[in-house]
Write a protein that holds these residues in place. Structure first.
Motif, PDB file in Angstrom:
ATOM      1  N   CYS A 126      28.918  16.397 -30.762  1.00 39.69           N
ATOM      2  CA  CYS A 126      30.279  16.858 -30.509  1.00 39.69           C
ATOM      3  C   CYS A 126      31.175  15.669 -30.163  1.00 39.69           C
ATOM      4  N   MET A 127      30.714  14.799 -29.299  1.00 37.78           N
ATOM      5  CA  MET A 127      31.501  13.629 -28.907  1.00 37.78           C
ATOM      6  C   MET A 127      31.747  12.692 -30.088  1.00 37.78           C
ATOM      7  N   MET A 128      30.760  12.544 -30.949  1.00 31.81           N
ATOM      8  CA  MET A 128      30.908  11.665 -32.110  1.00 31.81           C
ATOM      9  C   MET A 128      31.891  12.248 -33.134  1.00 31.81           C
ATOM     10  N   ASP A 129      31.903  13.568 -33.263  1.00 32.04           N
ATOM     11  CA  ASP A 129      32.766  14.250 -34.232  1.00 32.04           C
ATOM     12  C   ASP A 129      34.183  14.491 -33.713  1.00 32.04           C
ATOM     13  N   ALA A 130      34.369  14.387 -32.411  1.00 31.56           N
ATOM     14  CA  ALA A 130      35.636  14.756 -31.779  1.00 31.56           C
ATOM     15  C   ALA A 130      36.863  14.075 -32.385  1.00 31.56           C
ATOM     16  N   PRO A 131      36.890  12.754 -32.593  1.00 30.86           N
ATOM     17  CA  PRO A 131      38.115  12.141 -33.131  1.00 30.86           C
ATOM     18  C   PRO A 131      38.564  12.727 -34.465  1.00 30.86           C
ATOM     19  N   VAL A 132      37.623  13.023 -35.332  1.00 29.77           N
ATOM     20  CA  VAL A 132      37.958  13.598 -36.640  1.00 29.77           C
ATOM     21  C   VAL A 132      38.488  15.017 -36.468  1.00 29.77           C
ATOM     22  N   ARG A 133      37.814  15.820 -35.647  1.00 25.91           N
ATOM     23  CA  ARG A 133      38.249  17.208 -35.408  1.00 25.91           C
ATOM     24  C   ARG A 133      39.628  17.247 -34.757  1.00 25.91           C
ATOM     25  N   ILE A 134      39.876  16.339 -33.818  1.00 26.83           N
ATOM     26  CA  ILE A 134      41.174  16.285 -33.144  1.00 26.83           C
ATOM     27  C   ILE A 134      42.272  15.922 -34.138  1.00 26.83           C
ATOM     28  N   ALA A 135      42.001  14.961 -35.009  1.00 32.03           N
ATOM     29  CA  ALA A 135      42.990  14.577 -36.023  1.00 32.03           C
ATOM     30  C   ALA A 135      43.284  15.730 -36.969  1.00 32.03           C
ATOM     31  N   GLU A 136      42.241  16.444 -37.406  1.00 31.71           N
ATOM     32  CA  GLU A 136      42.437  17.593 -38.292  1.00 31.71           C
ATOM     33  C   GLU A 136      43.255  18.676 -37.589  1.00 31.71           C
ATOM     34  N   TRP A 137      42.923  18.977 -36.342  1.00 27.63           N
ATOM     35  CA  TRP A 137      43.637  20.000 -35.589  1.00 27.63           C
ATOM     36  C   TRP A 137      45.097  19.587 -35.417  1.00 27.63           C
ATOM     37  N   SER A 138      45.336  18.339 -35.059  1.00 31.13           N
ATOM     38  CA  SER A 138      46.701  17.846 -34.827  1.00 31.13           C
ATOM     39  C   SER A 138      47.569  17.943 -36.080  1.00 31.13           C
ATOM     40  N   GLU A 139      46.978  17.700 -37.242  1.00 31.89           N
ATOM     41  CA  GLU A 139      47.726  17.799 -38.499  1.00 31.89           C
ATOM     42  C   GLU A 139      48.199  19.223 -38.770  1.00 31.89           C
ATOM     43  N   THR A 140      47.417  20.204 -38.356  1.00 33.99           N
ATOM     44  CA  THR A 140      47.769  21.598 -38.621  1.00 33.99           C
ATOM     45  C   THR A 140      48.551  22.245 -37.476  1.00 33.99           C
ATOM     46  N   HIS A 141      48.758  21.518 -36.378  1.00 37.09           N
ATOM     47  CA  HIS A 141      49.501  22.019 -35.220  1.00 37.09           C
ATOM     48  C   HIS A 141      50.502  20.947 -34.757  1.00 37.09           C
ATOM     49  N   PRO A 142      51.508  20.646 -35.581  1.00 31.03           N
ATOM     50  CA  PRO A 142      52.407  19.524 -35.300  1.00 31.03           C
ATOM     51  C   PRO A 142      53.302  19.693 -34.067  1.00 31.03           C
ATOM     52  N   LYS A 143      53.428  20.912 -33.539  1.00 29.66           N
ATOM     53  CA  LYS A 143      54.274  21.128 -32.358  1.00 29.66           C
ATOM     54  C   LYS A 143      53.529  20.879 -31.050  1.00 29.66           C
ATOM     55  N   TRP A 144      52.219  20.623 -31.150  1.00 29.48           N
ATOM     56  CA  TRP A 144      51.382  20.428 -29.973  1.00 29.48           C
ATOM     57  C   TRP A 144      50.866  19.000 -29.905  1.00 29.48           C
ATOM     58  N   LYS A 145      50.649  18.529 -28.691  1.00 30.06           N
ATOM     59  CA  LYS A 145      50.079  17.195 -28.472  1.00 30.06           C
ATOM     60  C   LYS A 145      48.772  17.357 -27.695  1.00 30.06           C
ATOM     61  N   VAL A 146      47.705  16.738 -28.174  1.00 29.69           N
ATOM     62  CA  VAL A 146      46.421  16.766 -27.470  1.00 29.69           C
ATOM     63  C   VAL A 146      46.496  15.723 -26.356  1.00 29.69           C
ATOM     64  N   THR A 147      46.320  16.179 -25.122  1.00 30.30           N
ATOM     65  CA  THR A 147      46.419  15.262 -23.984  1.00 30.30           C
ATOM     66  C   THR A 147      45.054  14.793 -23.494  1.00 30.30           C
ATOM     67  N   LYS A 148      44.036  15.622 -23.674  1.00 36.30           N
ATOM     68  CA  LYS A 148      42.659  15.230 -23.371  1.00 36.30           C
ATOM     69  C   LYS A 148      41.717  16.217 -24.035  1.00 36.30           C
TER      70      LYS A 148
END
Length: 69
Positions: free
Chosen positions: A34-56
């Protein structure tokens, strides 16, 4: 295993919540994977939710998150 994102609205930084994202790893070493995959998953999620910012983020067992913060 779920990836738990702490997210805030860009237009209203005081509006924050946790968003669970399933990563689907059921056998060991799930937390490590999960920790190794997190950066990719976060980037994918961020692309589809442009009004939100991941803070942690964190990895957790399923069903532990999804609340307003």
């Amino acid at each position: 295993m779920e990836l738990i994102l702490s997210i805030c609205l860009i237009a209203s930084p005081g509006t924050c919540r946790e968003e669970p994202v399933s990563v689907g790893f059921e056998r060991p070493p799930a937390p490590f994977q999960c920790m190794m995959d997190a950066p990719v998953r976060i980037a994918e999620w961020s692309e589809t939710h442009p009004k939100w910012k991941v803070t942690k983020w964190r990895c957790s067992a399923p069903g532990v998150a999804g609340r307003d913060i």
